[in-house]
Each structure stands twice: as structure tokens, then as C-alpha cells.
Design a protein around this motif. Structure first.
Motif, PDB file in Angstrom:
ATOM      1  N   MET A  15       0.854  -1.188   0.000  1.00 50.31           N
ATOM      2  CA  MET A  15       0.000   0.000   0.000  1.00 50.31           C
ATOM      3  C   MET A  15       0.886   1.231   0.000  1.00 50.31           C
ATOM      4  N   LEU A  16       0.463   2.235  -0.734  1.00 52.49           N
ATOM      5  CA  LEU A  16       1.201   3.485  -0.783  1.00 52.49           C
ATOM      6  C   LEU A  16       0.313   4.584  -0.237  1.00 52.49           C
ATOM      7  N   ILE A  17       0.802   5.307   0.761  1.00 56.75           N
ATOM      8  CA  ILE A  17       0.077   6.454   1.285  1.00 56.75           C
ATOM      9  C   ILE A  17       0.863   7.692   0.891  1.00 56.75           C
ATOM     10  N   ALA A  18       0.251   8.551   0.090  1.00 54.81           N
ATOM     11  CA  ALA A  18       0.899   9.792  -0.324  1.00 54.81           C
ATOM     12  C   ALA A  18       0.082  10.950   0.221  1.00 54.81           C
ATOM     13  N   PRO A  19       0.474  11.516   1.365  1.00 55.28           N
ATOM     14  CA  PRO A  19      -0.312  12.590   1.954  1.00 55.28           C
ATOM     15  C   PRO A  19      -0.419  13.778   1.008  1.00 55.28           C
ATOM     16  N   ALA A  20      -1.580  14.406   1.008  1.00 52.60           N
ATOM     17  CA  ALA A  20      -1.792  15.572   0.165  1.00 52.60           C
ATOM     18  C   ALA A  20      -1.137  16.768   0.843  1.00 52.60           C
ATOM     19  N   SER A  31       4.910  11.521  15.044  1.00 54.33           N
ATOM     20  CA  SER A  31       3.627  11.148  15.646  1.00 54.33           C
ATOM     21  C   SER A  31       2.591  10.851  14.570  1.00 54.33           C
ATOM     22  N   SER A  32       2.611  11.617  13.466  1.00 54.60           N
ATOM     23  CA  SER A  32       1.676  11.362  12.364  1.00 54.60           C
ATOM     24  C   SER A  32       2.001  10.044  11.680  1.00 54.60           C
ATOM     25  N   LEU A  33       3.282   9.765  11.514  1.00 60.62           N
ATOM     26  CA  LEU A  33       3.680   8.502  10.901  1.00 60.62           C
ATOM     27  C   LEU A  33       3.286   7.326  11.785  1.00 60.62           C
ATOM     28  N   ALA A  55       4.058   2.146   2.821  1.00 59.45           N
ATOM     29  CA  ALA A  55       5.086   3.124   2.461  1.00 59.45           C
ATOM     30  C   ALA A  55       4.475   4.509   2.537  1.00 59.45           C
ATOM     31  N   VAL A  56       5.162   5.411   3.174  1.00 62.87           N
ATOM     32  CA  VAL A  56       4.708   6.803   3.279  1.00 62.87           C
ATOM     33  C   VAL A  56       5.710   7.668   2.519  1.00 62.87           C
ATOM     34  N   VAL A  57       5.220   8.377   1.518  1.00 68.75           N
ATOM     35  CA  VAL A  57       6.081   9.167   0.644  1.00 68.75           C
ATOM     36  C   VAL A  57       5.621  10.612   0.656  1.00 68.75           C
ATOM     37  N   SER A  58       6.544  11.540   0.748  1.00 69.27           N
ATOM     38  CA  SER A  58       6.230  12.965   0.677  1.00 69.27           C
ATOM     39  C   SER A  58       7.343  13.670  -0.075  1.00 69.27           C
ATOM     40  N   ASP A  59       6.961  14.474  -1.069  1.00 71.44           N
ATOM     41  CA  ASP A  59       7.936  15.262  -1.833  1.00 71.44           C
ATOM     42  C   ASP A  59       9.057  14.376  -2.361  1.00 71.44           C
ATOM     43  N   MET A  62      10.984   8.929   0.736  1.00 70.76           N
ATOM     44  CA  MET A  62      10.400   7.870   1.540  1.00 70.76           C
ATOM     45  C   MET A  62      10.566   8.224   3.012  1.00 70.76           C
ATOM     46  N   LEU A  63       9.439   8.475   3.684  1.00 67.55           N
ATOM     47  CA  LEU A  63       9.498   8.849   5.091  1.00 67.55           C
ATOM     48  C   LEU A  63       9.469   7.633   6.010  1.00 67.55           C
ATOM     49  N   ARG A  64       8.759   6.613   5.589  1.00 66.19           N
ATOM     50  CA  ARG A  64       8.699   5.393   6.397  1.00 66.19           C
ATOM     51  C   ARG A  64       8.230   4.246   5.521  1.00 66.19           C
TER      52      ARG A  64
END
Length: 238
Positions: A15-20, A31-33, A55-59, A62-64
């Protein structure tokens, strides 16, 4: 599974979570992660899913990345790099492959599918009236197949030609181009169009023309290669 089956794809992340996040906003903090991980774990438990990866991706960073649970019945843990079945998201790659061939002049969108796959047969002359465009748009009128039915099974464990052979003698449920109905057989046909027009096995075409240019080094179109990399067992409710 057949390595050339056009409905099978494998990807490296469950799963890929790409925060807006806007350019001016800050990426999520620890804390958000942590909250994202907890939400993901609750979702797995609520759906009786044996495992998954996040997977958490921003800009473009890979954040986590984290694996949860088991990859198979033997207790193998899921890692951030465990390959998972991508399922019907495959259809997006298949459509892209067809449109690449359209741009190269090797496929005509409004040509009959049978120009590329003469083995495709329905009752009467119905098969002659279905175009490549209608197959891609799920407006072919081909009768739907039930999930887990012969078409889906043969596309995965047999061959694409064995899968479309299940359509012989079937009548359309609507005139081609008139109604949209999601049918897996459409994309079995689209995958065969890719093979016939390109002269390459489906998996080889996608690897050369999509995965390699995008540097998708841990995504596979060949199930055997994915198994060697630790493919997780697929699960679904039937």
C-alpha cells in the motif's frame, strides 16, 4: 501461473500512502507517521488480512516503510520489500502498453480486436464487431465472468488463449460501444493485442517498455521471478 498471463502483475509495496501536502506544508512528523502505522494495522486486523506493507512518501522522499504480519502460510514475515500481487491495477499497465503501441502506429484503436487476436470467438459475428478501443473501455458487450470463474483462473494458471476460449458461443449482453460493464476478459484480450502487435511476450514487453524506463526495479511481470524475490501469497474473499 503463466508468465505471459496478461492479468497478473506483482509489485513491491502492498500500500502506498501519499499525503496531500502542498509545497509550503511540512511533511508528517513522527507522531503522524506512528498514527498512520496504527491505522494500517487496524485495517489489516479488521479485514482479517494476514499481512501487508506500508510506504509513506512525501515530496519524492520515503518517510517510512514497514512490513506487517505474515507473507505466507509458513510464517515468513512481511518486509517493506515483500512483493505483493497487484491484481486488477494491472489493467492500467496493460492499457498503457496498448496506447504506447497506438502511438507507434502498431495498433489501431478502432480496428477489430480479431485483427490481432483471430482466435477470439463469440456467437455469430459478434466478435468481428468489437474494437480495441471498446475492449479498453469495457464497452465491448462481452458477458461478465464471475470472480474466480474459468476466465480468471485460466488467465492466471493456464494461458490467455485458454481463457478467451471460454467465450466461444457466448452472446453479447449489449451492443459494442453502448454500455460499460467491467469484464476481466476485456483485458485478457488487450494483453494478447500487446503480444501480437509487439511480437514480444506480455511480461517482456512491459518490463522493457514500462518498468525499465521508470526504474521500477522491484516490480515484476513474471510470477516466477517474483516468487524468487519472496512473493506473498495472494488472498481474496470468494
Amino acid at each position: 501461473m503463466n508468465a505471459n498471463a496478461p492479468v497478473i502483475f506483482l509489485a513491491c509495496v502492498g500500500m502506498l500512502i501519499a499525503p496531500a501536502i502542498t509545497e509550503a506544508a511540512n511533511p508528517p512528523g513522527p507522531s503522524s507517521l506512528d498514527a498512520m502505522e496504527e491505522t494500517f494495522e487496524r485495517g489489516l486486523a479488521a479485514n482479517d488480512a494476514p499481512g501487508g506493507s506500508l510506504a509513506v512518501v512525501s515530496d519524492e522522499r520515503m518517510l517510512r516503510s514497514q512490513g506487517f504480519g505474515e507473507a505466507d502460510g509458513s510464517g515468513t514475515p512481511v518486509t517493506a520489500g515483500t512483493p505483493f500481487l497487484l491484481g486488477s491495477t494491472t489493467k492500467s499497465f496493460t492499457a498503457l502498453a496498448v496506447m504506447q503501441l497506438v502511438e507507434r502506429g502498431e495498433v489501431e484503436l478502432d480496428a477489430p480486436v480479431r485483427d490481432y487476436v483471430p482466435e477470439f470467438e463469440l456467437a455469430g459475428d459478434f466478435a468481428d464487431r468489437i474494437t480495441v478501443r471498446q475492449v479498453l473501455q469495457h464497452t465491448s458487450g462481452v458477458p461478465p465472468n464471475s470472480e474466480g470463474g474459468p476466465i480468471l483462473k485460466l488467465a492466471a494458471d493456464g494461458t490467455p488463449l485458454e481463457a478467451i476460449a471460454e467465450l466461444r458461443g457466448k452472446e453479447l449482453v449489449s451492443e459494442p460501444g453502448e454500455e460499460m460493464e467491467y469484464v476481466n476478459a476485456n483485458y485478457v484480450l488487450a494483453g494478447l493485442v500487446v503480444e501480437r502487435a509487439s511480437g514480444l511476450p506480455y511480461a517482456e514487453y512491459v518490463e522493457r517498455n514500462i518498468f525499465e524506463p521508470l526504474e521500477m526495479d522491484d516490480t515484476f511481470a513474471d510470477p516466477e521471478v517474483a516468487r524468487a524475490d519472496g512473493l506473498a501469497a495472494g488472498h481474496r474473499y470468494i
